[in-house]
Design a protein around this motif. Structure first.
Motif, PDB file in Angstrom:
ATOM      1  N   PRO A 104       0.798  -1.237   0.000  1.00 52.71           N
ATOM      2  CA  PRO A 104       0.000   0.000   0.000  1.00 52.71           C
ATOM      3  C   PRO A 104       0.823   1.276   0.000  1.00 52.71           C
ATOM      4  CG  PRO A 104      -0.904  -1.572   1.567  1.00 52.71           C
ATOM      5  CD  PRO A 104       0.407  -2.140   1.099  1.00 52.71           C
ATOM      6  N   THR A 105       2.075   1.218   0.447  1.00 53.02           N
ATOM      7  CA  THR A 105       2.916   2.416   0.446  1.00 53.02           C
ATOM      8  C   THR A 105       3.687   2.591  -0.858  1.00 53.02           C
ATOM      9  OG1 THR A 105       4.854   1.328   1.433  1.00 53.02           O
ATOM     10  CG2 THR A 105       3.188   2.200   2.937  1.00 53.02           C
ATOM     11  N   ASP A 106       3.571   1.638  -1.762  1.00 55.73           N
ATOM     12  CA  ASP A 106       4.209   1.716  -3.080  1.00 55.73           C
ATOM     13  C   ASP A 106       3.472   2.778  -3.904  1.00 55.73           C
ATOM     14  OD1 ASP A 106       5.182   1.263  -5.689  1.00 55.73           O
ATOM     15  OD2 ASP A 106       5.332  -0.900  -5.373  1.00 55.73           O
ATOM     16  N   SER A 107       4.204   3.684  -4.507  1.00 52.19           N
ATOM     17  CA  SER A 107       3.573   4.758  -5.289  1.00 52.19           C
ATOM     18  C   SER A 107       2.791   4.221  -6.479  1.00 52.19           C
ATOM     19  CB  SER A 107       4.630   5.761  -5.764  1.00 52.19           C
ATOM     20  OG  SER A 107       5.568   5.139  -6.626  1.00 52.19           O
ATOM     21  N   LEU A 108       3.091   2.996  -6.912  1.00 57.12           N
ATOM     22  CA  LEU A 108       2.388   2.382  -8.037  1.00 57.12           C
ATOM     23  C   LEU A 108       1.462   1.255  -7.574  1.00 57.12           C
ATOM     24  CD1 LEU A 108       5.315   2.174 -10.632  1.00 57.12           C
ATOM     25  CD2 LEU A 108       3.517   3.893 -10.496  1.00 57.12           C
TER      26      LEU A 108
END
Length: 307
Positions: free
Chosen positions: A38-42
């Motif tokens: 969930p913290t991945d920008s993609l």
């Protein structure tokens, strides 16, 4: 002419109703990897075809460019080629990678077994099979094993999501952090590591349908040693670990939960008293007072049948 509609990168999956939706699992993507953190920008987007680097330790490498036709023969070289903010999918063929591979930049990568399970091993001189000093790593269908001189995985200031992967048969800890890391193991196992299973120093660990078993020798680390960290264990098994002191779970200023899991060590009382602040519920556990709501205390005979 019939117009062909293709889902785009942000909504890459065409569901049975014909709607374009985000990816939620790696196997939904044709490339074999999804940005699921969930913290991945993609987050919820698939890794792209033009982001793939092929790696094959059995290939004849004379200037391999990482294409399927001329793959890299070294995982360490493939990782060393990455730059800050890269997004890359490493499709790694079965074989032994005894190079002490490291990710040292803030890139987002997936390491995916390609047609079988590759084995990432240490370099024989103490380097782990996989070292993460930065960045975000997804692993799918890999093994980090047989390091005769050190840990399987060493992590600091990085994010590691393992799915369908194994960390086993290493001379020291299976996974060892010497700085905060965010780690999640889904359907993965950490087993038979002589130094202990997982050691956390800061950061967090989430286990879902995972197994941490048969780690330690009675003179070294437990299944999980968590210090200044958050631990959330769900539908998982901690069994047969054999550390100095409590066998399965040792804590220092640790928060989190243990739910719907089996916690049974090589000897009785395998969760340390310092782990009491964790929320325990609906577990089978060998430590008196830790069963929690809906839990079951395992006695000596039950423990032997599990271990």
């Amino acid at each position: 002419d019939v117009e062909t509609f293709v889902c785009g990168q942000e909504l890459p999956i065409c569901n049975p109703a014909g709607a374009c939706v985000p990816c939620a699992t790696h196997d939904e993507c044709t490339t074999g990897a999804c940005h699921i953190d969930p913290t991945d920008s993609l987050v919820c987007e698939c890794f792209l075809e033009d982001e793939i680097i092929f790696v094959d330790s059995n290939a004849v490498c004379a200037g391999g460019d990482g294409s399927e036709a001329t793959p890299n023969c070294s995982l360490a070289d493939a990782l060393a080629s990455l730059a800050e903010d890269d997004n890359r999918l490493l499709r790694v063929a079965p074989g032994i990678y005894d190079e002490g591979a490291s990710l040292l930049v803030d890139a987002t990568i997936a390491i995916v077994g390609n047609g079988g399970v590759p084995s990432l091993e240490g370099d024989g001189a103490g380097s782990p099979g996989l070292t993460l000093f930065d960045g975000r790593v997804y692993t799918v269908g890999i093994r980090v094993s047989n390091n005769i001189a050190g840990e399987g995985v060493r992590c600091s200031n990085a994010t590691l999501w393992m799915q369908g992967s194994e960390v086993g048969d290493n001379a020291d800890y299976g996974i060892f952090t010497d700085g905060p890391c965010v780690m999640r193991l889904d359907g993965s196992s950490v087993f038979n590591n002589l130094g202990g299973g997982i050691r956390l120093l800061g950061g967090s660990l989430a286990l879902d349908n995972a197994a941490i078993g048969s780690n330690g020798t009675g003179t070294r680390g437990p299944g999980i040693n968590a210090q200044f960290a958050s631990v959330d264990i769900l539908y998982s098994t901690l069994a047969g670990n054999d550390g100095v002191g409590p066998d399965n779970l040792q804590c220092f200023q640790t928060t989190g939960s243990v739910r719907n899991s089996i916690v049974v060590g090589a000897s009785g009382s395998s969760a340390a008293l310092d782990c009491f602040p964790l929320e325990f519920a609906t577990n089978a556990i060998d430590t008196a007072g830790f069963a929690g709501n809906g839990g079951l205390n395992v006695d000596e005979a039950d423990r032997k049948s599990v271990v």
